[in-house]
Write an enzyme that holds these catalytic residues in place. Sequence first.
Site, PDB file in Angstrom:
ATOM      1  N   TYR A   7       0.819  -1.220   0.000  1.00 59.05           N
ATOM      2  CA  TYR A   7       0.000   0.000   0.000  1.00 59.05           C
ATOM      3  C   TYR A   7       0.854   1.271   0.000  1.00 59.05           C
ATOM      4  O   TYR A   7       0.802   2.062  -0.951  1.00 59.05           O
ATOM      5  CB  TYR A   7      -0.925  -0.039   1.214  1.00 59.05           C
ATOM      6  CG  TYR A   7      -1.764   1.194   1.416  1.00 59.05           C
ATOM      7  CD1 TYR A   7      -2.427   1.802   0.350  1.00 59.05           C
ATOM      8  CD2 TYR A   7      -1.908   1.746   2.679  1.00 59.05           C
ATOM      9  CE1 TYR A   7      -3.208   2.933   0.541  1.00 59.05           C
ATOM     10  CE2 TYR A   7      -2.695   2.867   2.889  1.00 59.05           C
ATOM     11  CZ  TYR A   7      -3.329   3.464   1.818  1.00 59.05           C
ATOM     12  OH  TYR A   7      -4.108   4.579   2.016  1.00 59.05           O
ATOM     13  N   ASN A  21       7.443  -9.764  -1.759  1.00 55.04           N
ATOM     14  CA  ASN A  21       7.087 -11.179  -1.826  1.00 55.04           C
ATOM     15  C   ASN A  21       5.630 -11.397  -2.232  1.00 55.04           C
ATOM     16  O   ASN A  21       5.176 -12.528  -2.357  1.00 55.04           O
ATOM     17  CB  ASN A  21       7.383 -11.886  -0.499  1.00 55.04           C
ATOM     18  CG  ASN A  21       6.508 -11.415   0.648  1.00 55.04           C
ATOM     19  OD1 ASN A  21       5.585 -10.615   0.479  1.00 55.04           O
ATOM     20  ND2 ASN A  21       6.794 -11.906   1.841  1.00 55.04           N
ATOM     21  N   GLY A  69       1.356  -7.378  -1.092  1.00 54.96           N
ATOM     22  CA  GLY A  69       1.414  -6.464  -2.225  1.00 54.96           C
ATOM     23  C   GLY A  69       0.682  -6.999  -3.441  1.00 54.96           C
ATOM     24  O   GLY A  69       0.223  -8.143  -3.469  1.00 54.96           O
ATOM     25  N   ILE A  81      12.485 -10.477   2.283  1.00 53.53           N
ATOM     26  CA  ILE A  81      13.688  -9.945   2.916  1.00 53.53           C
ATOM     27  C   ILE A  81      14.283 -10.927   3.926  1.00 53.53           C
ATOM     28  O   ILE A  81      15.423 -10.759   4.354  1.00 53.53           O
ATOM     29  CB  ILE A  81      13.440  -8.582   3.594  1.00 53.53           C
ATOM     30  CG1 ILE A  81      12.365  -8.686   4.681  1.00 53.53           C
ATOM     31  CG2 ILE A  81      13.101  -7.523   2.573  1.00 53.53           C
ATOM     32  CD1 ILE A  81      12.260  -7.436   5.534  1.00 53.53           C
ATOM     33  N   SER A 130       7.052   3.750  12.972  1.00 50.20           N
ATOM     34  CA  SER A 130       5.679   3.965  13.422  1.00 50.20           C
ATOM     35  C   SER A 130       5.672   4.795  14.690  1.00 50.20           C
ATOM     36  O   SER A 130       6.528   4.624  15.571  1.00 50.20           O
ATOM     37  CB  SER A 130       4.990   2.626  13.691  1.00 50.20           C
ATOM     38  OG  SER A 130       3.735   2.817  14.314  1.00 50.20           O
ATOM     39  N   TYR A 169       4.014  -5.058  17.941  1.00 46.15           N
ATOM     40  CA  TYR A 169       4.236  -4.324  16.694  1.00 46.15           C
ATOM     41  C   TYR A 169       5.082  -3.083  16.935  1.00 46.15           C
ATOM     42  O   TYR A 169       6.112  -2.861  16.281  1.00 46.15           O
ATOM     43  CB  TYR A 169       2.902  -3.935  16.061  1.00 46.15           C
ATOM     44  CG  TYR A 169       3.039  -2.889  14.988  1.00 46.15           C
ATOM     45  CD1 TYR A 169       3.718  -3.168  13.800  1.00 46.15           C
ATOM     46  CD2 TYR A 169       2.525  -1.606  15.153  1.00 46.15           C
ATOM     47  CE1 TYR A 169       3.870  -2.206  12.816  1.00 46.15           C
ATOM     48  CE2 TYR A 169       2.667  -0.641  14.174  1.00 46.15           C
ATOM     49  CZ  TYR A 169       3.340  -0.937  13.021  1.00 46.15           C
ATOM     50  OH  TYR A 169       3.500   0.018  12.048  1.00 46.15           O
ATOM     51  N   LYS A 196       9.277  -2.105  15.794  1.00 41.45           N
ATOM     52  CA  LYS A 196       9.753  -0.884  15.135  1.00 41.45           C
ATOM     53  C   LYS A 196      10.831  -0.193  15.975  1.00 41.45           C
ATOM     54  O   LYS A 196      11.837   0.311  15.447  1.00 41.45           O
ATOM     55  CB  LYS A 196       8.577   0.063  14.900  1.00 41.45           C
ATOM     56  CG  LYS A 196       7.545  -0.440  13.914  1.00 41.45           C
ATOM     57  CD  LYS A 196       8.060  -0.434  12.485  1.00 41.45           C
ATOM     58  CE  LYS A 196       6.959  -0.701  11.478  1.00 41.45           C
ATOM     59  NZ  LYS A 196       7.411  -0.603  10.088  1.00 41.45           N
ATOM     60  N   GLY A 213      -4.340  -3.748  23.559  1.00 42.71           N
ATOM     61  CA  GLY A 213      -3.203  -3.021  22.997  1.00 42.71           C
ATOM     62  C   GLY A 213      -3.553  -1.710  22.324  1.00 42.71           C
ATOM     63  O   GLY A 213      -2.680  -1.056  21.766  1.00 42.71           O
ATOM     64  N   ASP A 214      -4.824  -1.302  22.373  1.00 45.20           N
ATOM     65  CA  ASP A 214      -5.240  -0.050  21.739  1.00 45.20           C
ATOM     66  C   ASP A 214      -5.164   1.119  22.722  1.00 45.20           C
ATOM     67  O   ASP A 214      -5.956   1.182  23.667  1.00 45.20           O
ATOM     68  CB  ASP A 214      -6.679  -0.162  21.226  1.00 45.20           C
ATOM     69  CG  ASP A 214      -6.767  -0.613  19.785  1.00 45.20           C
ATOM     70  OD1 ASP A 214      -5.719  -0.643  19.122  1.00 45.20           O
ATOM     71  OD2 ASP A 214      -7.876  -0.932  19.324  1.00 45.20           O
TER      72      ASP A 214
END
Length: 343
Positions: free
Chosen positions: A24, A46, A50, A66, A131, A155, A159, A298-299
């Site tokens: 995206y 990959n 995508g 990767i 992020s 997540y 990062k 987790g929000d």
Amino acid sequence: MKLPKDGLSATGVTKILVCGGAGYIGSHLVQELSTQQDYEIIILDNLSKGHIKSIPKGIKFEKADIRDKTALERIFSKHKPDAVMHFCASISVGESVADPLGYYENNVAGTIYLLQVMKKYNVKYFIFSSSAAIFGNAKEVPIPDDARPEPINPYGDTKFVVEKMLAWSENAYGLKYICLRYFNACGAHESGDFGEDHDPETHLIPLILQVALGQRESISIFGDDYETKDGTCVRDYIHVTDLATAHIRSLAYLIKENKSQSFNLGSGEGYTVKEVINAARNVTGHPIPDKVEDRRIGDPAILIAGSTRAEQILGWKRKYNTIESIVASAWKYHKTHINGYNY
């Protein structure tokens, strides 16, 4: 967007390997970059997330992961890139909580392999799609560029781990990098030909538009008891083309200044889930029923980033400044691509 006259072409850096370039954000970066002269773009993807149809004609493409170091070495040996942009991360907070090891494998181990091959082939410049999730429940909102990272989910932590690896790699190997920290990428290309297509879809705006298109009965609101103005989570929404512009400006800055840096990319203001739904109702003319469900693990309640440093140093300015303009661009794409790229 035009690069400054003292941008990449003046330094001889013309080959850019875009990892995740069929995804995206990566595909929108490629769209913007491909309109400029003096660049050779190589996409590595990959295709797990995508889409081959998002790749413009004439752009070189290598199907690879990767995490496959042998494939990476073949691609670097063949194309000899001068710079790398990295968009290959897994991105779902909820999924990262359910499968943290899978997230560390792709987001961290994959990046290690990529950096090792860059080192072997003496590729010095790296743009990392980070992020603002690295900040967790930030104490100051909008989140400033120098806020202390305290991720609260796997997540965000992946990062942050990569950002720390980059700093140590600069110290040891002379790598020069830029980390771009942002939240919700959204919207679609102004042509209406390129946009968001995930399977499964987890992002709010395309999920809302699926209701308008009759593909789902309602949109779920995960929690309406947060300490916000209407009880729903507040998020930053940045148009994907504005993000692409920031990546291009970052690369020009990196080559010219030869200086590593981190930038937050945000609007400085956020929208609640209910406000985004209402914007979509106004844009589409559809009632878009909603349904309140339990909070997701987790929000955080509020995630908004500032962009002072990017505005001052990169001269970055957003073209899409309202949630209505962002939703309208997404609607232009989704109403003509009901099944995404499988239209």
